[in-house]
Design a protein around this motif. Structure first.
Motif, PDB file in Angstrom:
ATOM      1  N   THR A 161      -6.559  11.065 -15.991  1.00 14.42           N
ATOM      2  CA  THR A 161      -6.735  11.626 -14.649  1.00 14.42           C
ATOM      3  C   THR A 161      -5.479  11.437 -13.816  1.00 14.42           C
ATOM      4  O   THR A 161      -5.087  10.294 -13.529  1.00 14.42           O
ATOM      5  N   PRO A 162      -4.817  12.514 -13.407  1.00 13.25           N
ATOM      6  CA  PRO A 162      -3.584  12.388 -12.615  1.00 13.25           C
ATOM      7  C   PRO A 162      -3.853  11.755 -11.253  1.00 13.25           C
ATOM      8  O   PRO A 162      -4.970  11.759 -10.740  1.00 13.25           O
ATOM      9  N   GLY A 163      -2.803  11.207 -10.668  1.00 14.10           N
ATOM     10  CA  GLY A 163      -2.899  10.634  -9.335  1.00 14.10           C
ATOM     11  C   GLY A 163      -2.283   9.259  -9.268  1.00 14.10           C
ATOM     12  O   GLY A 163      -1.846   8.688 -10.282  1.00 14.10           O
ATOM     13  N   ASP A 164      -2.236   8.724  -8.067  1.00 13.72           N
ATOM     14  CA  ASP A 164      -1.660   7.412  -7.855  1.00 13.72           C
ATOM     15  C   ASP A 164      -2.437   6.366  -8.646  1.00 13.72           C
ATOM     16  O   ASP A 164      -3.664   6.286  -8.550  1.00 13.72           O
ATOM     17  N   GLY A 165      -1.743   5.558  -9.429  1.00 12.25           N
ATOM     18  CA  GLY A 165      -2.399   4.534 -10.236  1.00 12.25           C
ATOM     19  C   GLY A 165      -2.764   4.981 -11.632  1.00 12.25           C
ATOM     20  O   GLY A 165      -3.348   4.202 -12.397  1.00 12.25           O
ATOM     21  N   GLN A 166      -2.429   6.222 -11.998  1.00 12.62           N
ATOM     22  CA  GLN A 166      -2.713   6.695 -13.348  1.00 12.62           C
ATOM     23  C   GLN A 166      -1.958   5.846 -14.370  1.00 12.62           C
ATOM     24  O   GLN A 166      -0.790   5.530 -14.204  1.00 12.62           O
ATOM     25  N   ILE A 167      -2.631   5.462 -15.434  1.00 10.89           N
ATOM     26  CA  ILE A 167      -1.995   4.673 -16.487  1.00 10.89           C
ATOM     27  C   ILE A 167      -1.042   5.557 -17.274  1.00 10.89           C
ATOM     28  O   ILE A 167      -1.433   6.593 -17.812  1.00 10.89           O
ATOM     29  N   ARG A 168       0.213   5.130 -17.335  1.00 14.07           N
ATOM     30  CA  ARG A 168       1.222   5.881 -18.072  1.00 14.07           C
ATOM     31  C   ARG A 168       1.791   5.096 -19.258  1.00 14.07           C
ATOM     32  O   ARG A 168       2.557   5.627 -20.057  1.00 14.07           O
ATOM     33  N   ALA A 169       1.454   3.810 -19.351  1.00 11.94           N
ATOM     34  CA  ALA A 169       1.893   2.991 -20.490  1.00 11.94           C
ATOM     35  C   ALA A 169       0.770   2.023 -20.829  1.00 11.94           C
ATOM     36  O   ALA A 169       0.021   1.592 -19.956  1.00 11.94           O
ATOM     37  N   MET A 170       0.643   1.689 -22.112  1.00 14.76           N
ATOM     38  CA  MET A 170      -0.396   0.773 -22.552  1.00 14.76           C
ATOM     39  C   MET A 170       0.206  -0.370 -23.375  1.00 14.76           C
ATOM     40  O   MET A 170       1.145  -0.174 -24.147  1.00 14.76           O
ATOM     41  N   VAL A 171      -0.377  -1.547 -23.167  1.00 19.14           N
ATOM     42  CA  VAL A 171      -0.100  -2.713 -24.001  1.00 19.14           C
ATOM     43  C   VAL A 171      -1.419  -3.082 -24.668  1.00 19.14           C
ATOM     44  O   VAL A 171      -2.386  -3.418 -23.986  1.00 19.14           O
ATOM     45  N   THR A 172      -1.491  -2.975 -25.991  1.00 18.15           N
ATOM     46  CA  THR A 172      -2.700  -3.398 -26.695  1.00 18.15           C
ATOM     47  C   THR A 172      -2.369  -4.634 -27.519  1.00 18.15           C
ATOM     48  O   THR A 172      -1.335  -4.687 -28.188  1.00 18.15           O
ATOM     49  N   ILE A 173      -3.238  -5.623 -27.449  1.00 19.50           N
ATOM     50  CA  ILE A 173      -3.002  -6.894 -28.113  1.00 19.50           C
ATOM     51  C   ILE A 173      -4.210  -7.212 -28.990  1.00 19.50           C
ATOM     52  O   ILE A 173      -5.303  -7.467 -28.486  1.00 19.50           O
ATOM     53  N   ALA A 174      -4.007  -7.135 -30.307  1.00 13.12           N
ATOM     54  CA  ALA A 174      -5.042  -7.498 -31.282  1.00 13.12           C
ATOM     55  C   ALA A 174      -6.341  -6.741 -31.061  1.00 13.12           C
ATOM     56  O   ALA A 174      -7.412  -7.319 -31.121  1.00 13.12           O
ATOM     57  N   GLY A 175      -6.255  -5.473 -30.815  1.00 14.70           N
ATOM     58  CA  GLY A 175      -7.470  -4.682 -30.648  1.00 14.70           C
ATOM     59  C   GLY A 175      -7.307  -3.295 -31.216  1.00 14.70           C
ATOM     60  O   GLY A 175      -6.190  -2.789 -31.364  1.00 14.70           O
ATOM     61  N   ASN A 176      -8.423  -2.661 -31.520  1.00 12.96           N
ATOM     62  CA  ASN A 176      -8.432  -1.306 -32.059  1.00 12.96           C
ATOM     63  C   ASN A 176      -9.451  -0.486 -31.265  1.00 12.96           C
ATOM     64  O   ASN A 176     -10.487  -0.077 -31.796  1.00 12.96           O
ATOM     65  N   PRO A 177      -9.193  -0.256 -29.968  1.00 13.34           N
ATOM     66  CA  PRO A 177     -10.200   0.370 -29.111  1.00 13.34           C
ATOM     67  C   PRO A 177     -10.568   1.795 -29.500  1.00 13.34           C
ATOM     68  O   PRO A 177     -11.632   2.274 -29.110  1.00 13.34           O
ATOM     69  N   VAL A 178      -9.738   2.487 -30.262  1.00  8.75           N
ATOM     70  CA  VAL A 178     -10.108   3.833 -30.706  1.00  8.75           C
ATOM     71  C   VAL A 178     -11.387   3.789 -31.537  1.00  8.75           C
ATOM     72  O   VAL A 178     -12.204   4.712 -31.499  1.00  8.75           O
ATOM     73  N   LEU A 179     -11.573   2.697 -32.284  1.00 11.48           N
ATOM     74  CA  LEU A 179     -12.798   2.554 -33.068  1.00 11.48           C
ATOM     75  C   LEU A 179     -13.850   1.695 -32.383  1.00 11.48           C
ATOM     76  O   LEU A 179     -15.022   1.771 -32.741  1.00 11.48           O
TER      77      LEU A 179
END
Length: 702
Positions: free
Chosen positions: A372-390
């Protein structure tokens, strides 16, 4: 020459002690450690698979960077500097909340992650923090925060001394306890039965635990709250309540449960009113009793009410803080002191306004916060020991969202369904190469013990432990961060302390005045004895009292009544639930041939009558459709399923392109979270409702 080294298996919450035989630098045998005072020699197949993790050719050992021509290795210092610069660039362009952080549950199984990861997350100063908590145990934490004043002050069933164990939505014969560290649960269950105890299981599936219980009742998924409220109603109606003197709000609880009669609950749950009334009376009359509810009652749309009601049931019968009831462990390192008490709604998600809890937003909003565009939109991710797609709801949408990011970094040893989107992957050492002390699960153990584990195998020079990765990344972030020199110096000092030093300090100031040195001299660890009463002194509430009727829960009871009483599945509808297996562990143990061999475990389980009604046959490929998606998987006829309910295990679906999981890809299965709906949540805490998902099942197109 072979040597035998002691350690513990930290792949699940049971933290079983193991003996590892090493010969010529390779593991040749893994067996249970009889000297461990908690596990007493018990292990499950996952512990033996520690060798598979160590020797897995798919496991990364050095940082890799995604390029147009594929993955390329780079040096550690180069990787830290590159990641820090890219993350800071995103924040400079789009604001500090433009970075999202997702923490998977393996983090709590690693002492290095527990001691060093939080500092790195704090350095990012983002509110877009997520973790497996909100697809797992958040309702537990919310309930105990409201009642006992601390989000991690979770009582556990004193199973070794109880005479009546009521289990809802849990399968501890497969999990060996969860939010209740009870290795060798099968043996503990036999001991309970031998001393004349009774076990009652409430579950939509006749699980391994239900099959050996004294009594099992099918319950319609998502209606456990009605069953629990009726138990409370009946106990109060009978005048059997005997709460401690430091408990307030009993009159209010009696008032709000007055209409939840066993008859009303029976019409909702499918459990007979007579059985509900009898179970209530047996629980109240038992010499000692404990009610234990786990994932099935948490990850549903009334999870907060369920976990509150579990606590209330234990409190009003006088079984809280009572030997044989529901008690609080006293670990050698007091983790409660170092972790905040918790808070709810200090801020809310940008798109849907769901509340944070303990500094984290629900994972069910993660994809929309990226897309969702707008102020505060996440543009980078840090994933640590997780597989959230599954492992998080509507995983396919999250999969698509990760593809749109400007930058992503993952701390993970594998290129999996999530990390395949990363620009950089920083792989930590495997369990057998790390020192370990369990900071998390001694806090949930059914007996007080302490154990330090030296590394079984040396770390290769090109590899880094997870705490070393967080140290390197944290120092790189500090170099580009603003703020005072004093705070920077304090953070740098904390990052440079080894986990061993941190644990040693915790042991020395802890309740037993231990040290790492003392633990290393103790074969199998130190037995600190059974759980002991601790209330009201241990409460974190302001007045050292328990208020049973928090407004947050009471305000949600009308919604529960309205939804539960009106709920009726469509004529051809079914309700989907998950399940756990002893040889599987969420999404991250499917690359071990030792664990995935044998009978398939990824199938959809369905009652034979439901198969017949749809003209389907055992073993057929079927199509499962929900509001969020469609998947295809083989179906298996099973009398252990409640009619109208189907079960698909969590964590499968290893069939996305670009992963490097050679074994898992051969048993791909399908992801249950391609069916779960990120909009289907418990609005009180924002927990994903992964159980009770309406689906239809039809023959897959030829």
């Amino acid at each position: 020459m072979a040597t035998v080294r002691r350690t513990s298996c930290n792949l699940c919450e049971a933290i079983c002690g193991v003996l590892v035989t090493v010969e010529s630098g390779r593991v040749t045998d893994i067996r249970g450690d009889e000297a461990d005072p908690l596990s007493r020699g018990h292990i499950c197949p996952k512990a033996v698979a520690l060798r598979d993790l160590q020797e897995d050719p798919d496991r990364l050992t050095q940082p890799v960077r995604r390029t147009a021509t594929g993955w390329q290795e780079l040096g550690w210092d180069e990787a830290y500097a590159y990641v820090a610069s890219r993350l800071r660039a995103v924040q400079e362009t789009s604001g500090r909340n433009a970075i999202g952080v997702y923490l998977g549950n393996p983090n709590v199984h690693s002492v290095g992650a527990m001691t060093h990861m939080p500092a790195v997350v704090r350095l990012l100063k983002t509110r877009n923090r997520f973790s497996a908590t909100s697809v797992d145990q958040l309702p537990h934490m919310l309930a105990v925060h409201l009642l006992y004043g601390h989000q991690l002050m979770v009582p556990v069933a004193d199973i070794d001394r109880t005479s009546y164990l009521l289990i809802l939505g849990a399968n501890p014969l497969a999990s060996n306890g969860s939010m209740m560290t009870a290795p060798g649960f099968g043996r503990r269950l036999k001991e309970l039965r031998k001393r004349g105890g009774r076990v009652v299981v409430i579950d939509p599936r006749r699980t391994e635990t239900a099959a050996v219980a004294d009594e099992h009742h099918f319950v319609r998924p998502g209606t456990d709250a009605a069953f629990l409220l009726a138990l409370i109603h009946q106990i109060l109606l009978d005048g059997s309540a005997r709460p401690a003197a430091y408990v307030d709000g009993l009159d209010t609880v009696e008032e709000v449960t007055r209409e939840w009669t066993p008859e009303r609950a029976a019409s909702v749950t499918g459990i007979a009113a007579g059985d509900i009334r009898r179970i209530a009376r047996e629980f109240a009359a038992a010499e000692t009793a404990a009610c234990y509810g786990r994932l099935g009652v948490s990850t549903q749309q009334f999870g907060a009410i369920c976990q509150w009601a579990v606590q209330v049931l234990n409190v009003i019968t006088g079984n809280l803080d009572r030997p044989g009831g529901s008690m609080f462990p006293r670990p050698a390192v007091d983790t409660l002191r170092g972790i905040g008490r918790g808070h709810l709604g200090a801020w809310k998600s940008r798109v849907r306004s769901l509340p944070e809890f303990g500094g984290e937003l629900p994972t069910s909003v993660m994809a929309e916060e990226i897309l969702t565009p707008g102020d505060g939109q996440i543009r980078a991710m840090v994933t640590i020991a997780g597989n959230p797609v599954l492992s998080t709801p509507n995983g396919r949408r999250l999969d698509e969202a990760l593809e749109t990011l400007d930058f992503m970094v993952s701390v993970d040893p594998y290129i999996n369904e999530t990390t395949r989107h990363a620009d950089v992957i920083l792989p930590p050492t495997p369990p057998l190469e790390r020192e370990h002390y369990d900071l998390a699960f001694h806090q949930l153990a059914v007996r007080n013990t302490a154990r330090w584990n030296d590394a079984v195998l040396p770390r290769p020079s090109e590899s880094r432990h997870d705490w070393e990765i967080f140290r390197g990344l944290g120092l790189a972030l500090l170099g580009s961060a603003g703020g005072g020199l004093r705070q920077k110096a304090i953070t740098a000092l904390r990052l440079r302390l080894s986990p061993r030093r941190v644990v040693d300090l915790g042991l020395r100031v802890g309740p037993y005045r231990l040290s790492v040195r003392k633990l290393r001299r103790s074969a199998g660890g130190v037995d600190l004895g059974p759980l002991q009463p601790a209330l009201p002194g241990a409460l974190y509430t302001k007045n050292k009292r328990i208020h049973l009727a928090p407004a947050l829960i009471l305000d949600d009871l009308p919604r529960a009544a309205s939804v539960l009483l009106a709920a009726a599945p469509a004529d051809d509808g079914l309700l989907l639930i998950g399940r756990r297996h002893l040889r599987s562990n969420n999404s991250w143990m499917h690359n071990s041939a030792r664990l995935v061999k044998g009978k398939p475990r990824h199938q959809l389980l369905m009652n034979p009558a439901d198969l017949s009604a749809r003209e389907l046959s055992d073993g057929q490929l079927v199509e499962i459709t929900s509001a969020s998606g469609v998947i295809s998987v083989e179906v298996a006829a099973s009398n252990e399923m409640m009619p109208g309910v189907v079960s698909l295990p969590h964590g499968f679906g290893h069939n996305r392109p670009g992963t490097r999981l050679s074994v898992a890809n051969q048993v791909a299965g399908a992801s249950a979270n391609d069916l779960t709906d990120s909009a289907f949540t418990d609005p009180v805490a924002g927990t994903a409702a992964l159980n009770g998902v309406p689906v239809t099942v039809t023959a897959a197109p030829a």
